[in-house]
Structures are given as C-alpha cells and as structure tokens.
Design an enzyme around this catalytic site. Structure first.
Site, short mmCIF file in Angstrom:
data_model
loop_
_atom_site.label_atom_id
_atom_site.label_comp_id
_atom_site.label_asym_id
_atom_site.label_seq_id
_atom_site.Cartn_x
_atom_site.Cartn_y
_atom_site.Cartn_z
N ASP A 424 -29.38 -40.54 32.45
CA ASP A 424 -28.16 -41.03 31.81
C ASP A 424 -26.92 -40.61 32.58
O ASP A 424 -26.85 -39.51 33.15
CB ASP A 424 -28.11 -40.48 30.39
N GLU A 477 -28.98 -44.77 35.50
CA GLU A 477 -27.92 -45.53 34.86
C GLU A 477 -26.64 -45.22 35.65
O GLU A 477 -25.97 -44.22 35.41
CB GLU A 477 -27.76 -45.14 33.39
#
Length: 747
Positions: A424, A477
């Site tokens: 993330d 990401e």
C-alpha cells in the site's frame, strides 16, 4: 534437606527498593537463586518479590517430588522474601509456594531461576537487523525451556529503564515480572513457566527518558484481543495442520507473469454479515466456505484481502494496523485464519494480502513513541508524520525497523502461506515531499526528494521475498511515473512483480462517466494507456478506492438511463478484460451494487433477484472463464507482441478494435468496443487472416441483460483489404458493447 531460613544482609537496600518499586534494570541479578559468598563461606540465597503473599516458602525439589518446604523470610512489608541455604552452593530445582492474605495457597515455578533463551548469535543478528525470522525470537512463544513448559517473551526497547510483562496472570502488576536486559541490543526477555495459549499480556515500559511509563501491545504479537481491548494474546502459529501441498507445489507456475490473474478484492468485515444475528461479522471459517463458493461461481483466480492485521478502528479498513503479526480477532483466531487460507488454496484460489509498511497509527498501545523515544518512527515530523492520514512514518534507515518490516513480510508468506503482498501507498514511501508543501520536508543527502532509505528498503523487500519464496507476487500501489517499479533490482528497478495501473483506471473511469455523445472528443483518454502499457508489468484495478468517499458505485458513475447505465458497466468490464494487464475487481462490482461501499454493512446481495444485476454477475463470471481459458488474453500481457491495434482512429464513432495474441501468434482474439448507444451495422475491421471468426463473448448478450445485438455466433472474414490488412470483418457491433471474436488457427 532440612534447612533453616534466615534473614540475610546480602540484599542491598538499593536493590531491594528498586525491585519493590519496579525500577531495577537487572532484576535477574537480584531475584531468583544466587550463590552467596561471605568471607570464606558460601551459601545459596533465593529471593522473590511476592506482593500478594502473607507467607511464602521455597519448595526444595533437589530430592524429588513432592519437595521440602523451606520458609522464606519477609524483609520488606511490600512482599520481598528471601531464604538462605547455608550448606547448598550449587543451583537446585525448586518451586515457590505462597499463602495469600485471603487464605488462598498455590505453588509456581520461579521464572528467575532460568537462564536466557536468546543466544548470542540471535542477539547479534537482531542487533544488526539481519535476523529475517525475527518473529521466531521476538514476541511471545510457547516453548520448553530447561525442561519446563511456559512462554518466552522478548521485546526490543533500547531506551527503557525497565520492561515488565503484565497480564491477568500477575494482576497487570509491572513489579511482578520485570524482564532481563540483553545489553546493547536493547532487547529484553523473560521465560515465564506454566503460562499457556490464550494468555493476555502487554509490556509495561518505563523509559530512561523522563520516567515515561506506558503499557504497549507486543509488536510481534501473533494474536490480539478484540477491539476496543488492546492487549496481545499468546498463540502458537506453528501448530496448524496444512492441507494445501498441491497448491504450494504448483504456485510458481500459477502465478507467473504468463498466467491469468483475476483478483477479487475483499473487505472481510463487509463482504457478507449475519444481519439476522445483530449484523455480526462472519467468522474466518464461515467466510472461507462462502467465499470459495462465490469465487468458484465467478471464476476469479485470486482474492486480495484488504488489511487483516489487527487494527483498533473499523473505519480505517485495516490501513492503520497495530498488530503487524496478528490477523484481526474480529473474525476468529489465528488458526481460523489459517483455515481460511488453507480452504481457498485447496480449491485452487490464491490469496494476496494488502500490506501496509508505509505508516502506522498513533494509538498509545502501538508502535509510536514505543520506549519513550521515537523508536520505530522518525523523530523529525517532516520525516516521521503523514499529516494527511494522521499517522507515523517508519524510519527505514534504522536496521531494527527494516528488520521488523522484512521479517513481517516473510512471516505472512511462511506462517500463513500468503501468495502475494500488495504494498500500500508506495508513492508516499518513495518521495520525501509526498503531499507536503515547501518547507515541510527534508531533502536527501543529494538535495533531491527521493527517500533513499525507503527505496533501499523496498528493493531489499522484493529481493528477499522473491529469493525466499519464488513465485510469490509483490504488487505496488504506486500512482506516479516512477520508472522501473516492476523491473528487477539488478536492472535498476524496484523489484515488484506488478504495478497497479492507476493512469488507466483514472482515464477510463473519467471517460466512461461522459455522456456518449461527448465521448468522441475524449477518444485519446482510451488510447493513451497504450503509449505506456508495456513500460511496467501492469495490473488494471477497479478497486475499493473508486467506490468510497462520495465517488459513488461503478454503476452509479455510468451516464444515461437505467438501461444505459448497465450497458456502460458491461462495456467497461469487457474493455478491461480485453486490455493488456492483469485484472482486479472490488467486491460488489460483480453484482452492480447501486450504493457506494460502506465498511459496516454487507454487500447488497438482495439485488441479485433482479435480472440486470444477475446479468452483471453472469458477465463477470463468463469474462473470467474466457480470460482464464484463452492464452491470447493473458500470456503476453507485458510486451507489444501480445497487442496490435486494428482500429485506433475512429473517434467519430467511438469505436476501438485490437488484436490480443498468445505466444503462438496464430492464437489470437479480436476485441471490438463500441462506446456509444448506436448499433454499428456492417462495421469493417481489418484482420490479418481469413476464416471464420467465432464470437466467443458479447457483452450485449441477453444473458447479461443486453439487447442481443450480435453476429449470430461469428462472421467469415472477407478477402478484401482494409486498413492495410488483407482481410476484413463486416460486423454488427452492439450498442455500448464489446465483442470478443476468436481468430481461426492456421490449418
């Protein structure tokens, strides 16, 4: 052995007061069994701090069970007891016996009679930050030590004056089990006999800095209490009996870049709830069985779990974790979570974990200001704080912190057989000035905005994961134009397997939100993605981020009346599955949920009673099945050889056509997309060869809720050149529809 207990002057007043007031940095030098020399004589003294005792005894086991009780002498009103053994010089086995002021009696093994558990080699590796299985040493571990069963506790707190284990077993009294300091490493440890799985505990830390006193959850805790409680729970995560050998053996092939990857992104707390039982969560075991059934129906290859690390606030969706080594107790125990993974694997479904090494929350029981100093985070807020998110940033330059995160990645891969990590907020790690104004960030040593320590950490993370577990996926990401995110580190890249294609997602959703009459003016938004499509190993995400915070659901983003909204959604999915790149779809999107996602309620499964919603589910299922069965749609995702434009410039009609090919160039599929509600009759598309092109999927099929405009199963190529190709297809293209036509193989 008959021995008289006598008061001994060997315990200094300073040692005595420090133990009683929980200020002693070396409690093992005072408590337990020690040789005592006075002049030419030697003896053995046993000391214990027993604040609950009215009376106490040493149970001498040197002659075997049941042992001989030797009274201890109280030398401090708060409960400090000693017993002197004048004729005993060598250590001997013993227990302590206590009678409380309430009249209760019990015996227990003294934890201060045991030698250290951690070896010098362990401490060396932990100290230099290269003990990648640090989770095997730090935290709480059930074990046999010197022939006795119990729990070994260890924690890193280099700036502590004293660290104690506290829990129900000692009435949360930090005076009862102060830990042994392991010197310059900053690690503290203690073995507490007779504790078992399920014990609740924390570390009470008294800092050297201004006497700061705090109760912390275990950074390496394998289980945790259900929020709002915040303690860690002793758990043995090695005992689960796995049955996924077939999956683990074949995983490397199943997850190669030349294999299909269709990911279903899931938030376990809101995928489905028991509304009839107070809207409770499903357990890991309930989720395992029900998700397998759904994934089998919809033909996804993998599931991606939004963070399941223990976290205090439901509304963070898991992206502010406290328990980095603990699957959240919201849905059950660590064994239940292992069952969940094992069940999916036994049905051929991979599991990717959303992993959060970019930041952590400020909760007082967590990592922040852990030992009275900024231990895990940067001290300078220009380096150590995410102001947008109200969180702390890891200090990637500190070896022990890097080791914590690297060990955590391996932990999930090894202890829970996780098949990949979706990392993330990578962009926030790469840039020192991420979401910061001038003056709010500190340049690197070269004056640039790159976070050199974080970059080095990311590279090492990917190298370690791929070296230790070939075939696992690491997925970034990453929303910027950083070069080489999914390229090997030896070529200068960051080393990820895949990168989310945020550009494709943003451009496509922006385009699809336009009224079809205006789409011809935005044609470049669709074609632009192919300019950079092969710069990285891209995954196409339609994730949770696109259906929250007032953005509406995917269906709600689509323009037009009810029929057009559903047709547009079918068009979006068809275009996505034709476009190069692996696929990800968020839960609820496969049934065309109307409302945007909410973390505290279930998906609107009742919508499946309506044909339009069932049609979308049918389409997603068939798209996945087609995608998985035809190498032309996945085998050459990251090179130009797998893609060829057939119609690029027809902006006036908002039509795109392209060819997807497998490694065998004769194995190809023609994809034709019509982004307007107008049926295109006799539309010509140039193709490279003749024969019958079979229509293998049409998003306008009545099965999906469409109008059934199509080509009656396929069309013969005409031997007339068009657009520079020797043959062409004359197609009937459905309104806001996508056609997939299988090119005939050469005979």
């Amino acid at each position: 052995m008959a021995v008289k207990s006598v008061k001994t002057p060997s315990t200094s007043v300073d040692d005595l007061n420090r133990i009683v007031h929980a200020n002693h940095w070396a409690p093992f030098s005072v408590l337990g069994s020690h040789e005592l020399k006075e002049g030419t004589s030697t003896a053995r003294v046993i000391r214990a701090f027993l604040p609950e005792a009215k009376r106490a005894w040493v149970v001498d086991l040197s002659g075997g069970e049941p042992g001989v009780r030797v009274p201890m002498e109280s030398i401090h009103p708060d409960g400090f007891y000693v017993a002197l053994f004048p004729t005993q010089t060598a250590p001997f086995p013993y227990r302590l016996a206590v009678e409380s002021h309430e009249g209760f009696s019990w015996e227990f093994v003294d934890p201060y009679q045991f030698a250290p558990v951690l070896s010098d080699f362990d401490l060396h590796l932990l100290g230099e930050g290269t003990h990648y299985r640090n989770f095997e040493r730090l935290g709480a571990h059930l074990r046999q030590h010197e022939g006795v069963a119990g729990v070994h506790f260890a924690v890193w707190a280099p700036n502590a004056e004293r660290v104690s284990v506290i829990g129900n077993f000692n009435h949360w009294d930090g005076r009862r089990h102060p830990m042994r300091s392991c010197g310059a490493t900053g690690i503290w440890e203690i073995f507490i006999p007779e504790l078992s799985q399920g014990e609740v505990y924390k570390f009470e830390i008294k800092s050297q800095v201004q006497g700061y006193l705090v109760k912390k959850s275990d950074p390496y805790g394998f289980s945790a209490e259900l929020r709002p409680e915040t303690a860690s729970v002793v758990w043995d995560v090695t005992r689960f009996d796995w049955h996924d050998d077939d999956w683990m053996r074949d995983r490397q092939k199943a997850q190669s870049l030349q294999s299909p990857l269709a990911i279903y992104e899931v938030h376990l707390g809101s995928w489905k709830r028991k509304t009839e039982e107070g809207n409770r969560f499903l357990t890991y075991r309930e989720l395992a069985d029900q998700l397998v059934e759904h994934l089998k129906e919809t033909n996804f290859t993998h599931i991606e779990l939004m963070p399941i690390n223990e976290h205090p606030f439901d509304g963070s969706w898991g992206y502010q974790p406290v328990g980095y080594f603990a699957p959240t107790s919201r849905f059950g125990t660590p064994d239940d979570f292992a069952y969940f993974i094992d069940t999916l694997h036994r049905h051929g479904i991979g599991v990717i974990l959303d992993w959060v090494p970019a930041h952590f929350p400020r909760d007082v029981h967590g990592l922040g200001f852990f030992d009275g100093t900024h231990l895990y985070e940067h001290e300078d807020p220009r380096l150590g704080e995410h102001r947008d998110w109200g969180t702390k940033i890891f200090n990637y330059g500190r070896p022990e912190v890097r080791n914590f995160l690297l060990g955590n990645a391996l932990f999930w891969l090894e202890r829970y057989h996780i098949d990949g990590l979706r990392v993330d907020a990578v962009a926030s790690m790469l840039y020192l000035d991420y979401s910061r104004k001038p003056g709010e960030w500190v340049p690197n040593i070269h004056g640039g905005n790159e976070n050199l320590e974080a970059i080095d950490f990311i590279k090492r993370l990917n190298e370690l994961c791929h070296a230790e577990h070939p075939g696992v996926l690491t997925i970034a990401e990453e929303s910027t134009s950083w070069s080489g995110v999914s390229r090997p580190t030896y070529l200068g890249g960051l080393g990820f397997s895949l990168k989310w294609n945020m550009g494709w997602m943003n451009d496509t959703l922006e385009y699809m939100s336009k009224d079809p009459v205006f789409r011809k003016y935005e044609h470049g938004a669709l074609t632009f993605s192919m300019i950079y499509a092969f710069n990285e190993n891209f995954l196409l995400p339609l994730s949770h981020d696109e259906v929250v915070h007032g953005k509406g659901s995917l269906l709600d983003k689509m323009p037009g009346d009810l029929w057009q909204k559903f047709a547009n959604l079918r068009l979006l999915y068809g275009y996505m599955y034709g476009h190069p790149g692996k696929k990800l779809l968020f839960m609820g999107d496969e049934i065309a949920q109307w409302r945007e996602w909410g973390h505290d309620t279930s998906i609107d499964w009742h919508l499946l009673q309506w044909p339009d919603h069932q049609g979308i589910k049918n389409l997603v299922s068939d798209l996945n099945a087609m995608y998985r069965s035809d190498p032309a749609l996945y085998e050459v995702d990251f090179e130009w050889q797998g893609f060829e434009w057939l119609e690029l410039h027809d902006w006036e009609n908002s039509v795109l056509a392209f060819l997807r090919s497998a490694k065998d160039p004769g194995d190809s599929i023609v994809v034709v997309c019509n982004f307007t509600p107008v049926v295109r009759e006799d539309y010509r598309v140039g193709v490279p060869s003749g024969g019958f092109y079979r229509e293998i999927l049409n998003t306008d099929s009545q099965r999906y809720g469409g109008s059934n405009v199509g080509n009656q199963g396929g069309v013969w190529a005409r031997h007339e050149s068009h657009a520079g190709r020797p043959y062409h297809l004359s197609l009937r293209i459905p309104p806001m529809g996508v056609l997939f036509l299988k090119m005939p193989t050469a005979s």
